[in-house]
Enzyme design. Structure first.
Site, PDB file in Angstrom:
ATOM      1  N   LYS A 172      13.363 -25.969 -44.034  1.00 19.68           N
ATOM      2  CA  LYS A 172      13.465 -25.247 -45.316  1.00 19.68           C
ATOM      3  C   LYS A 172      13.005 -26.090 -46.499  1.00 19.68           C
ATOM      4  O   LYS A 172      12.253 -25.628 -47.340  1.00 19.68           O
ATOM      5  CB  LYS A 172      14.923 -24.869 -45.635  1.00 19.68           C
ATOM      6  CG  LYS A 172      15.588 -23.924 -44.730  1.00 19.68           C
ATOM      7  CD  LYS A 172      16.923 -23.486 -45.296  1.00 19.68           C
ATOM      8  CE  LYS A 172      17.946 -24.573 -45.556  1.00 19.68           C
ATOM      9  NZ  LYS A 172      18.503 -25.285 -44.425  1.00 19.68           N
ATOM     10  N   ARG A 223      24.763 -18.945 -48.419  1.00 21.35           N
ATOM     11  CA  ARG A 223      25.049 -19.250 -47.019  1.00 21.35           C
ATOM     12  C   ARG A 223      26.210 -18.426 -46.500  1.00 21.35           C
ATOM     13  O   ARG A 223      26.571 -18.544 -45.320  1.00 21.35           O
ATOM     14  CB  ARG A 223      25.368 -20.738 -46.873  1.00 21.35           C
ATOM     15  CG  ARG A 223      24.111 -21.560 -46.694  1.00 21.35           C
ATOM     16  CD  ARG A 223      24.422 -23.026 -46.516  1.00 21.35           C
ATOM     17  NE  ARG A 223      23.353 -23.676 -45.805  1.00 21.35           N
ATOM     18  CZ  ARG A 223      22.861 -24.869 -46.118  1.00 21.35           C
ATOM     19  NH1 ARG A 223      23.348 -25.549 -47.118  1.00 21.35           N
ATOM     20  NH2 ARG A 223      21.892 -25.388 -45.410  1.00 21.35           N
ATOM     21  N   ARG A 280      16.411 -37.878 -37.459  1.00 19.14           N
ATOM     22  CA  ARG A 280      15.860 -38.069 -38.804  1.00 19.14           C
ATOM     23  C   ARG A 280      16.316 -39.394 -39.434  1.00 19.14           C
ATOM     24  O   ARG A 280      17.502 -39.726 -39.380  1.00 19.14           O
ATOM     25  CB  ARG A 280      16.353 -36.891 -39.669  1.00 19.14           C
ATOM     26  CG  ARG A 280      15.698 -36.733 -40.987  1.00 19.14           C
ATOM     27  CD  ARG A 280      15.824 -35.326 -41.500  1.00 19.14           C
ATOM     28  NE  ARG A 280      17.204 -34.858 -41.681  1.00 19.14           N
ATOM     29  CZ  ARG A 280      17.510 -33.607 -42.016  1.00 19.14           C
ATOM     30  NH1 ARG A 280      16.563 -32.725 -42.197  1.00 19.14           N
ATOM     31  NH2 ARG A 280      18.760 -33.259 -42.164  1.00 19.14           N
ATOM     32  N   ARG A 318      21.254 -39.587 -43.149  1.00 17.67           N
ATOM     33  CA  ARG A 318      22.276 -38.901 -43.936  1.00 17.67           C
ATOM     34  C   ARG A 318      23.580 -38.948 -43.164  1.00 17.67           C
ATOM     35  O   ARG A 318      23.585 -38.829 -41.937  1.00 17.67           O
ATOM     36  CB  ARG A 318      21.852 -37.441 -44.173  1.00 17.67           C
ATOM     37  CG  ARG A 318      20.959 -37.272 -45.365  1.00 17.67           C
ATOM     38  CD  ARG A 318      20.358 -35.905 -45.457  1.00 17.67           C
ATOM     39  NE  ARG A 318      21.249 -34.794 -45.125  1.00 17.67           N
ATOM     40  CZ  ARG A 318      20.912 -33.512 -45.246  1.00 17.67           C
ATOM     41  NH1 ARG A 318      19.719 -33.189 -45.694  1.00 17.67           N
ATOM     42  NH2 ARG A 318      21.754 -32.562 -44.924  1.00 17.67           N
ATOM     43  N   ARG A 366      27.919 -28.649 -37.072  1.00 21.75           N
ATOM     44  CA  ARG A 366      27.333 -28.057 -38.272  1.00 21.75           C
ATOM     45  C   ARG A 366      26.488 -26.830 -37.906  1.00 21.75           C
ATOM     46  O   ARG A 366      26.590 -25.779 -38.532  1.00 21.75           O
ATOM     47  CB  ARG A 366      26.468 -29.119 -38.969  1.00 21.75           C
ATOM     48  CG  ARG A 366      25.956 -28.748 -40.326  1.00 21.75           C
ATOM     49  CD  ARG A 366      25.849 -29.969 -41.231  1.00 21.75           C
ATOM     50  NE  ARG A 366      24.999 -31.019 -40.704  1.00 21.75           N
ATOM     51  CZ  ARG A 366      23.815 -31.347 -41.222  1.00 21.75           C
ATOM     52  NH1 ARG A 366      23.343 -30.697 -42.250  1.00 21.75           N
ATOM     53  NH2 ARG A 366      23.116 -32.334 -40.713  1.00 21.75           N
TER      54      ARG A 366
HETATM   55  P1  AMP Z   1      21.632 -29.036 -46.686  1.00 22.99           P
HETATM   56  O1  AMP Z   1      20.898 -30.142 -47.344  1.00 22.99           O
HETATM   57  O2  AMP Z   1      21.130 -27.690 -47.110  1.00 22.99           O
HETATM   58  O3  AMP Z   1      21.680 -29.179 -45.187  1.00 22.99           O
HETATM   59  O4  AMP Z   1      23.163 -29.125 -47.198  1.00 22.99           O
HETATM   60  C1  AMP Z   1      23.971 -30.274 -46.972  1.00 22.99           C
HETATM   61  C2  AMP Z   1      25.438 -29.901 -46.972  1.00 22.99           C
HETATM   62  O5  AMP Z   1      25.838 -29.380 -48.263  1.00 22.99           O
HETATM   63  C3  AMP Z   1      25.812 -28.797 -46.004  1.00 22.99           C
HETATM   64  O6  AMP Z   1      26.044 -29.298 -44.717  1.00 22.99           O
HETATM   65  C4  AMP Z   1      27.084 -28.236 -46.622  1.00 22.99           C
HETATM   66  O7  AMP Z   1      28.195 -29.052 -46.351  1.00 22.99           O
HETATM   67  C5  AMP Z   1      26.772 -28.316 -48.102  1.00 22.99           C
HETATM   68  N1  AMP Z   1      26.164 -27.062 -48.587  1.00 22.99           N
HETATM   69  C6  AMP Z   1      24.863 -26.887 -48.993  1.00 22.99           C
HETATM   70  N2  AMP Z   1      24.653 -25.623 -49.422  1.00 22.99           N
HETATM   71  C7  AMP Z   1      25.846 -24.973 -49.303  1.00 22.99           C
HETATM   72  C8  AMP Z   1      26.284 -23.638 -49.578  1.00 22.99           C
HETATM   73  N3  AMP Z   1      25.454 -22.712 -50.072  1.00 22.99           N
HETATM   74  N4  AMP Z   1      27.581 -23.330 -49.333  1.00 22.99           N
HETATM   75  C9  AMP Z   1      28.438 -24.255 -48.850  1.00 22.99           C
HETATM   76  N5  AMP Z   1      28.087 -25.526 -48.545  1.00 22.99           N
HETATM   77  C10 AMP Z   1      26.803 -25.897 -48.770  1.00 22.99           C
END
Ligand code: AMP
Length: 225
Positions: A15, A90, A129, A162, A173
């Site tokens: 994404k 989400r 990664r 990360r 996850r």
């Molecule tokens: P990402 O970089 O999109 O994988 O997001 C990293 C982490 O941020 C995720 O694993 C969640 O813990 C949190 N997160 C990101 N976007 C959301 C969302 N829309 N709602 C809830 N948690 C989020």
């Protein structure tokens, strides 16, 4: 915010990369919810401190605070821009919140694109990664490893991953996300807004398909007013 494009997909589906490419090619404003979290965590804000607990467990952060943080950020942007948003919504409550926010600004969600990748492939993509803390270059130990294990080829820095990319967390996850996010994809599918893309293919091929969708979508906009 006349036009908004949403990019959906499980973690590791590409994404972020694809949104960045779209932003560059079409002059869109890219907003990543995950990046906003990382900024909050880096600056040690109150919200960031709270979010860390959830993120390090591989869980979604609570809806109410997340939505507030995200929409506050969106409200500060120039709303005449066209946005490509990833990582939000989400959950169904988040979907309802962003829809009413956009509608209140006389805008609409133009398209939602879903990047479809098998779970086992995602596990390899994410747990492999590695990121250089100095130059930001991203490697993958399975697909494009550095010549010397865990060392950045550009500046010799020790690569990092990360905290939420460790394998056992990754599986947790992915499962959490699949359960909570699939109703959101379904919601946009029933509104005929969702296009599914086979994102198991190389980045360039996926990118070319998405660009075509956006081109068509933006072209259909000409003369809309
Ligand atoms: P990402 O970089 O999109 O994988 O997001 C990293 C982490 O941020 C995720 O694993 C969640 O813990 C949190 N997160 C990101 N976007 C959301 C969302 N829309 N709602 C809830 N948690 C989020």
């Amino acid at each position: 915010m006349k036009n908004t494009f949403l990019l959906f997909g499980l973690p590791g589906s590409g994404k972020g990369t694809q949104a960045q490419r779209l932003a560059e090619k079409f002059g869109l404003q890219h907003i990543s919810c995950g990046d906003l979290f990382r900024l909050h965590i880096k600056s040690n804000s109150e919200f960031g401190q709270k979010a860390t607990t959830y993120i390090s467990r591989g869980e979604l952060t609570p809806d109410k605070e997340t939505t507030m943080m995200f929409l506050e950020h969106l409200a500060q942007q120039a709303l005449s821009n066209t946005f490509v948003i990833e990582g939000f919504p989400r959950t169904l409550p988040q979907a309802a919140a962003i829809e009413s926010f956009i509608t209140a600004k006389d805008g609409y969600i133009k398209q939602a694109i879903f990047l479809d990748v098998e779970v086992e492939e995602l596990v390899k993509r994410i747990s492999g990664r590695r990121i250089c803390p100095i130059c930001g270059h991203i490697y993958n130990l399975y697909y494009f490893p550095p010549q010397q294990l865990e060392i950045c080829e550009i500046d010799g820095a020790l690569l990092e991953r990360r905290t939420d990319d460790k394998e056992q967390l990754v599986r947790h996850r992915l499962h959490t996300y699949l359960v909570t996010e699939s109703p959101v994809w379904e919601y946009f599918r029933t509104k005929s807004l969702l296009t599914k893309i086979d994102a198991m293919r190389p980045i360039e091929e996926v990118s070319s398909d998405i660009c075509q969708i956006l081109s068509d979508s933006l072209a259909s906009e000409v003369g809309y007013d």
